[in-house]
Design an enzyme around this catalytic site. Sequence first.
Site, PDB file in Angstrom:
ATOM      1  N   PRO A  80      57.423  29.140  14.282  1.00 21.74           N
ATOM      2  CG  PRO A  80      59.064  28.555  12.695  1.00 21.74           C
ATOM      3  CD  PRO A  80      58.104  27.974  13.699  1.00 21.74           C
ATOM      4  CB  CYS A  94      55.529  17.097  12.038  1.00 21.02           C
ATOM      5  SG  CYS A  94      56.464  17.892  13.352  1.00 21.02           S
ATOM      6  CG  ASP A 112      50.799  27.057  29.008  1.00 20.90           C
ATOM      7  OD1 ASP A 112      50.173  26.452  28.111  1.00 20.90           O
ATOM      8  OD2 ASP A 112      51.386  26.470  29.932  1.00 20.90           O
ATOM      9  CG  ASP A 160      55.172  29.517  20.113  1.00 19.28           C
ATOM     10  OD1 ASP A 160      54.796  28.747  19.205  1.00 19.28           O
ATOM     11  OD2 ASP A 160      56.056  29.207  20.944  1.00 19.28           O
ATOM     12  CB  SER A 191      55.541  28.075   8.002  1.00 21.82           C
ATOM     13  OG  SER A 191      56.930  28.277   8.026  1.00 21.82           O
ATOM     14  CE  LYS A 192      52.098  23.333  10.127  1.00 24.23           C
ATOM     15  NZ  LYS A 192      53.453  23.492  10.729  1.00 24.23           N
TER      16      LYS A 192
END
Lengths: 174, 311
Positions: free
Chosen positions: B109, B239, B157, B130, B111-112
Amino acid sequence: MSDDPANDGQVFDRLPATAAEREVPGRATRAEVIEWWVDRFGLSAETFDGDTFWEKGAGKIWIFGADLPTPVDVEGVGMTFLRTRQEHWKPTTNAVQRFGGAATRNVIGLGPDEAARFLAGEDLDPAWDGDWGYLIVAHEIAGEREPIGVGLYVHDELRSVIPKGRRASLPARE
Amino acid sequence: MTPLERYESLVDDVEAFRAACDRPLPSVVRVNTIKATVDRVRTALDAAGVAHEQTDWHPGVLRLPADSPGRNWPHAHGWIHGQEEVSNLPAVILDPDPDDRVWDACAAPGSKTTQLAALMDDSGLLVGNDNNLGRLSALRHNAERLGVTNLVVTNRDARNFSLKPLGGGGRDADDGVDAFDRVLVDAPCSCEGTIRKNPDAFDTWSLDHVHSVAGVQKGILRRAVQATRPGGTVVYSTCTFAPEENEAVLDHVLDAEDCRLVDVDAPLDGVSGVTEWDGEAYDPSVEKALRIYPHHNDTGGFFCAKLEVGA
């Protein structure tokens, strides 16, 4: 069938530099867009020297801090900036927050309580003897004026046109 | 066996690791330097009575011990953005310059992505891609709230991302993009490291999922290396702790594409990548990658590696 170019709401098309270069009827020009911000809010015309302007959707103008060949088949370029193809052009909340700090005209300053109510989407009746129409609504924060968003001033009333997704009810401060 | 027990043989201090995983995370915000300075944000938070403390590694990353990040004037102005502390690391490692051409391959979404835009002073060209159209609307909302203007948003993709919509591939204008200077691959993963933020993270965990997502990660990272100019930089992050999704992905791409791992100059504590796991041995250079466990910096878990594309 006419071969005249029309606005395709699905693709990004670059704004023509001037009216002489306009091919799509009703499309704003780069010169008109910049002139509007200069006339309405007193920004310097050089503010947008490095930017390109695009239309996608009817009258939805996007500002892009870079350049690409046109038209580009993508989901977004830069940020939505201005609504044209309506009687009164309307800047977006995000454009006003980003560029409105340098405005010298048609900026209305609100006190702390009014500013919080405006952010929550409430209409207000502040003292204002300037133009009617779309204004930049600002308040003081951390020692300086900062634009919150766009208000529509008509009939002695300031309507909050903060989009629903940007409204917030801030905790009251005693 | 829970997913976390699976990694205890890799962890330096198992007790501290377990204890950290059981603690919730504080709210953390990043200062958006496109619209405000750190000083102005701190003054405004003080005036609003919002307690905040600077992290010791990044002046623009603030912990809000008693508050949610979204109900204050700095947020309304787009001066701050809620972003987990350790998730600020990959953009710092990628370290883009203004005027670079940068691709964020798995951007939503955002942030980075918005952090990259700020590091670029909102100039140059940033492509946020995305494959999930729904999540892209969150990316666009965040980018607009934070005042980003140098971002192109694409819905592809990433494994077969084409430069043609950007005028690249030698198709037409000479201002098209033929290659990127820097690419961030913050890959979709099994999210084991987010357990402190999202206690449901293990509900959908399975080894099959780990293997399946690792295949996707390899495809995306290969395409990222291919789309980067010689001498350019790719940062790979997840992550999660699974070596299948981390070192094994690097090992695959080192073998398949012209690139090499370089040292990560990290301002956060962590340990080296692992070279053996579950009977597999990886290219020794994967040691240059960084593993961050939750007890190292009292954050979420993270993996980050930096690749230089062959000149």
